[in-house]
Design a protein around this motif. Structure first.
Motif: not given
Length: 108
Positions: A1, A3, A37, A40, A42, A78-80, A85-86, A89
């Protein structure tokens, strides 16, 4: 993952929303987005910033922002899985708060 920081910037002296109702609707939508979030798994951190700023250097301290123009108003950490994915979001965050969202990956 990985950040990422999703950030919202505001231009000082301008209203980010057309009306109080628009602002309330955005706050509710952002609250729902934040809850998703969190559920989920993240969300690392989320917060808004007060408008007051102080600029500090090795030699001085002054009131006000470090530069003219848009100022950081709030952010999500966030951690995706990846940048895609970032950005997905960030699109949802933008729809929720009605503002453009900047996406930046943390170094390292």
């Amino acid at each position: 993952m990985t950040n990422f920081m999703l950030s919202v910037h505001h231009v000082p002296g301008t209203a980010p929303y057309a009306s109080e109702d628009d602002m309330k609707a955005a706050f509710e939508a952002v609250g729902a987005f934040n809850e998703r979030l969190l559920s989920d798994g993240v969300l690392v951190h989320v917060n808004a910033l007060l408008p007051d700023a102080v600029v500090v250097t090795a030699d001085s301290r002054s009131e006000g922002p470090a530069h003219e123009g848009a100022q950081l108003g709030g952010f999500w950490i966030i951690d995706v899985a990846d940048r895609a994915a970032a950005e997905d979001l960030a699109r949802e965050a933008s729809a929720a708060c009605g503002q453009p969202i900047e996406v930046r990956q943390f170094e390292g």
